[in-house]
Write a protein that holds these residues in place. Structure first.
Motif, PDB file in Angstrom:
ATOM      1  N   LYS A 184      17.389 -42.731 -13.743  1.00 19.91           N
ATOM      2  CA  LYS A 184      17.079 -43.037 -15.144  1.00 19.91           C
ATOM      3  C   LYS A 184      18.017 -44.124 -15.674  1.00 19.91           C
ATOM      4  O   LYS A 184      17.597 -45.039 -16.402  1.00 19.91           O
ATOM      5  N   LYS A 185      19.282 -44.038 -15.270  1.00 20.47           N
ATOM      6  CA  LYS A 185      20.265 -45.044 -15.689  1.00 20.47           C
ATOM      7  C   LYS A 185      19.910 -46.404 -15.097  1.00 20.47           C
ATOM      8  O   LYS A 185      20.017 -47.439 -15.772  1.00 20.47           O
ATOM      9  N   ALA A 186      19.494 -46.415 -13.846  1.00 16.75           N
ATOM     10  CA  ALA A 186      19.101 -47.668 -13.196  1.00 16.75           C
ATOM     11  C   ALA A 186      17.881 -48.270 -13.885  1.00 16.75           C
ATOM     12  O   ALA A 186      17.811 -49.487 -14.090  1.00 16.75           O
ATOM     13  N   MET A 187      16.928 -47.429 -14.260  1.00 18.62           N
ATOM     14  CA  MET A 187      15.737 -47.923 -14.944  1.00 18.62           C
ATOM     15  C   MET A 187      16.090 -48.470 -16.322  1.00 18.62           C
ATOM     16  O   MET A 187      15.543 -49.499 -16.748  1.00 18.62           O
ATOM     17  N   ASP A 188      16.997 -47.812 -17.031  1.00 17.87           N
ATOM     18  CA  ASP A 188      17.441 -48.316 -18.338  1.00 17.87           C
ATOM     19  C   ASP A 188      18.085 -49.690 -18.193  1.00 17.87           C
ATOM     20  O   ASP A 188      17.887 -50.580 -19.031  1.00 17.87           O
ATOM     21  N   GLU A 189      18.847 -49.865 -17.108  1.00 14.50           N
ATOM     22  CA  GLU A 189      19.488 -51.148 -16.839  1.00 14.50           C
ATOM     23  C   GLU A 189      18.431 -52.210 -16.540  1.00 14.50           C
ATOM     24  O   GLU A 189      18.519 -53.345 -17.018  1.00 14.50           O
ATOM     25  N   ALA A 190      17.421 -51.849 -15.764  1.00 16.29           N
ATOM     26  CA  ALA A 190      16.351 -52.783 -15.424  1.00 16.29           C
ATOM     27  C   ALA A 190      15.574 -53.212 -16.672  1.00 16.29           C
ATOM     28  O   ALA A 190      15.212 -54.377 -16.832  1.00 16.29           O
ATOM     29  N   ILE A 191      15.333 -52.255 -17.564  1.00 16.56           N
ATOM     30  CA  ILE A 191      14.626 -52.562 -18.809  1.00 16.56           C
ATOM     31  C   ILE A 191      15.442 -53.522 -19.666  1.00 16.56           C
ATOM     32  O   ILE A 191      14.911 -54.491 -20.228  1.00 16.56           O
ATOM     33  N   SER A 192      16.754 -53.286 -19.758  1.00 18.75           N
ATOM     34  CA  SER A 192      17.620 -54.151 -20.570  1.00 18.75           C
ATOM     35  C   SER A 192      17.699 -55.571 -20.014  1.00 18.75           C
ATOM     36  O   SER A 192      17.938 -56.520 -20.761  1.00 18.75           O
ATOM     37  N   LEU A 193      17.482 -55.712 -18.713  1.00 22.94           N
ATOM     38  CA  LEU A 193      17.550 -57.018 -18.063  1.00 22.94           C
ATOM     39  C   LEU A 193      16.176 -57.678 -17.932  1.00 22.94           C
ATOM     40  O   LEU A 193      16.056 -58.741 -17.326  1.00 22.94           O
ATOM     41  N   ASN A 194      15.154 -57.027 -18.496  1.00 23.87           N
ATOM     42  CA  ASN A 194      13.777 -57.546 -18.439  1.00 23.87           C
ATOM     43  C   ASN A 194      13.285 -57.752 -17.010  1.00 23.87           C
ATOM     44  O   ASN A 194      12.600 -58.731 -16.699  1.00 23.87           O
ATOM     45  N   VAL A 195      13.652 -56.828 -16.144  1.00 23.20           N
ATOM     46  CA  VAL A 195      13.204 -56.865 -14.755  1.00 23.20           C
ATOM     47  C   VAL A 195      11.731 -56.468 -14.689  1.00 23.20           C
ATOM     48  O   VAL A 195      11.285 -55.578 -15.415  1.00 23.20           O
ATOM     49  N   ASP A 196      10.974 -57.115 -13.812  1.00 26.06           N
ATOM     50  CA  ASP A 196       9.545 -56.796 -13.669  1.00 26.06           C
ATOM     51  C   ASP A 196       9.319 -55.574 -12.784  1.00 26.06           C
ATOM     52  O   ASP A 196       8.534 -54.684 -13.127  1.00 26.06           O
ATOM     53  N   PHE A 197      10.015 -55.548 -11.636  1.00 25.18           N
ATOM     54  CA  PHE A 197       9.839 -54.468 -10.673  1.00 25.18           C
ATOM     55  C   PHE A 197      11.195 -54.079 -10.102  1.00 25.18           C
ATOM     56  O   PHE A 197      12.073 -54.914  -9.951  1.00 25.18           O
ATOM     57  N   ILE A 198      11.331 -52.786  -9.790  1.00 28.33           N
ATOM     58  CA  ILE A 198      12.580 -52.338  -9.182  1.00 28.33           C
ATOM     59  C   ILE A 198      12.279 -51.390  -8.027  1.00 28.33           C
ATOM     60  O   ILE A 198      11.506 -50.446  -8.150  1.00 28.33           O
ATOM     61  N   LEU A 199      12.874 -51.686  -6.885  1.00 24.90           N
ATOM     62  CA  LEU A 199      12.740 -50.872  -5.685  1.00 24.90           C
ATOM     63  C   LEU A 199      13.769 -49.754  -5.725  1.00 24.90           C
ATOM     64  O   LEU A 199      14.963 -50.004  -5.888  1.00 24.90           O
ATOM     65  N   ILE A 232       7.303 -40.883  -2.390  1.00 26.93           N
ATOM     66  CA  ILE A 232       8.686 -40.446  -2.523  1.00 26.93           C
ATOM     67  C   ILE A 232       9.519 -41.564  -3.144  1.00 26.93           C
ATOM     68  O   ILE A 232       9.104 -42.717  -3.190  1.00 26.93           O
ATOM     69  N   THR A 233      10.698 -41.210  -3.611  1.00 24.73           N
ATOM     70  CA  THR A 233      11.561 -42.182  -4.278  1.00 24.73           C
ATOM     71  C   THR A 233      11.893 -43.363  -3.381  1.00 24.73           C
ATOM     72  O   THR A 233      11.765 -44.527  -3.769  1.00 24.73           O
ATOM     73  N   SER A 234      12.342 -43.071  -2.160  1.00 22.78           N
ATOM     74  CA  SER A 234      12.790 -44.138  -1.280  1.00 22.78           C
ATOM     75  C   SER A 234      11.619 -45.011  -0.856  1.00 22.78           C
ATOM     76  O   SER A 234      10.595 -44.533  -0.373  1.00 22.78           O
ATOM     77  N   GLY A 235      11.778 -46.328  -1.053  1.00 22.66           N
ATOM     78  CA  GLY A 235      10.733 -47.254  -0.672  1.00 22.66           C
ATOM     79  C   GLY A 235       9.651 -47.449  -1.710  1.00 22.66           C
ATOM     80  O   GLY A 235       8.594 -48.000  -1.413  1.00 22.66           O
ATOM     81  N   SER A 236       9.904 -47.026  -2.951  1.00 20.55           N
ATOM     82  CA  SER A 236       8.924 -47.184  -4.025  1.00 20.55           C
ATOM     83  C   SER A 236       9.340 -48.310  -4.963  1.00 20.55           C
ATOM     84  O   SER A 236      10.483 -48.362  -5.422  1.00 20.55           O
ATOM     85  N   VAL A 237       8.397 -49.198  -5.251  1.00 22.26           N
ATOM     86  CA  VAL A 237       8.620 -50.273  -6.210  1.00 22.26           C
ATOM     87  C   VAL A 237       7.962 -49.869  -7.523  1.00 22.26           C
ATOM     88  O   VAL A 237       6.744 -49.688  -7.588  1.00 22.26           O
ATOM     89  N   ILE A 238       8.773 -49.715  -8.559  1.00 19.79           N
ATOM     90  CA  ILE A 238       8.282 -49.242  -9.854  1.00 19.79           C
ATOM     91  C   ILE A 238       7.991 -50.418 -10.772  1.00 19.79           C
ATOM     92  O   ILE A 238       8.797 -51.337 -10.905  1.00 19.79           O
ATOM     93  N   ASN A 239       6.819 -50.376 -11.387  1.00 19.42           N
ATOM     94  CA  ASN A 239       6.425 -51.367 -12.384  1.00 19.42           C
ATOM     95  C   ASN A 239       7.162 -51.048 -13.685  1.00 19.42           C
ATOM     96  O   ASN A 239       6.855 -50.061 -14.355  1.00 19.42           O
TER      97      ASN A 239
END
Length: 278
Positions: free
Chosen positions: A66-81, A136-143
């Motif tokens: 959740k913390k990683a996703m919050d960081e990705a959102i703040s950085l305007n990242v498109d996708f995160i593995l 599963i979590t590992s190997g998933s790219v989240i939009n």
């Protein structure tokens, strides 16, 4: 823009090589350190693309993600593995992920997942990709944009079924999950061992009693949350029965593990979540 994140918990020496299996294809890798002791990852921290966040204690994989996703959102990242520390890609197969992201409409794909190999061998399939219900979590790219429209990772789950709960949210949001069969992930399950039954090789996870507690607690809790439990959890029900079969056939401490499974199911009924406290 494609980022990656890895949740660390006392990683071993394989971590560097695991990260390098996808390092050249992502713009940055966010390491979230859940370790409760100092870890030696100096070689990794010297890499240009690494961003390191130390939590100082084990907050659970759900909190870290959740913390990683919050960081990705703040950085305007498109996708995160999202990657486990003990997973890596088969040879150069990760290259198919950025290729898919570039060539396909991702507007309704919540997760682009990899095909998982637990037996250290390449999987063969005629389909380059297919729609699935669970990844599963590992190997998933989240939009990341679609992630913002759901509740996201549930920190109360702590560990286990965190990924299944996220998939449920995407599907209930009207999004789909695509498994890219060209991207092959070599995935380890903790202290797993290979066994043979009827001349067929299987993986025995040999989880600790506490992991059985988390899995069954979160499984039954998530099952109660979903709007279409029978359909969505059909395959997971099969997995739980397989897990129990392997437990009774191959594992030690059967009684203690069964006791923790029953406790997990009981706690799910009363919504007792978070980190386990005896």
């Amino acid at each position: 823009m494609l980022y990656a994140t890895v949740v660390l918990y006392n990683p071993n020496e394989d971590l560097y090589n695991n990260i390098m299996s996808y390092y050249n294809y992502v713009e940055k890798i966010i390491l979230i350190d859940n370790s409760e002791k100092e870890i030696n990852i100096e070689e990794i921290l010297m890499l240009e693309k690494i961003q390191y966040i130390k939590l100082g204690k084990n907050m659970g994989i759900a909190y870290a993600l959740k913390k990683a996703m919050d960081e990705a959102i703040s950085l305007n990242v498109d996708f995160i593995l999202t990657m486990d520390q003990d997973s890596k890609y088969f040879e150069d197969s990760f290259k198919y992920i950025p290729k898919f992201l570039k060539e396909n409409d991702m507007s309704n794909i919540g997760i682009l997942s990899s095909v998982i190999s637990l037996l250290d061998k390449k999987k063969c399939t005629s389909n380059k990709y297919e729609q699935v219900d669970i990844a599963i979590t590992s190997g998933s790219v989240i939009n990341v944009q679609l992630y913002k429209s759901i509740n996201g990772f549930d920190s109360d789950l702590f560990i286990d079924c965190v990924d299944f709960d996220l998939c449920r949210q995407f599907i209930e949001n009207g999004n789909i999950i695509i498994q890219l069969n060209e991207a092959i992930l070599l995935h380890e399950l903790g202290d797993s061992k290979k066994r043979k039954i009827f001349n067929k090789e299987i993986i025995v996870s040999r989880h600790s009693p506490i992991r059985y507690y988390y899995y069954f607690r979160n499984f039954y809790f998530c099952k109660r949350k979903t709007k279409f439990s029978k359909k969505y959890f059909k395959n997971m029900h099969k997995d739980t029965w397989k897990m129990l079969f392997k437990l009774f056939m191959y594992e030690d401490n059967k009684f203690k593990k069964l006791k923790m499974i029953l406790k997990g199911r009981k706690d799910a009924k009363i919504n007792k979540l978070g980190k386990y406290n005896d």
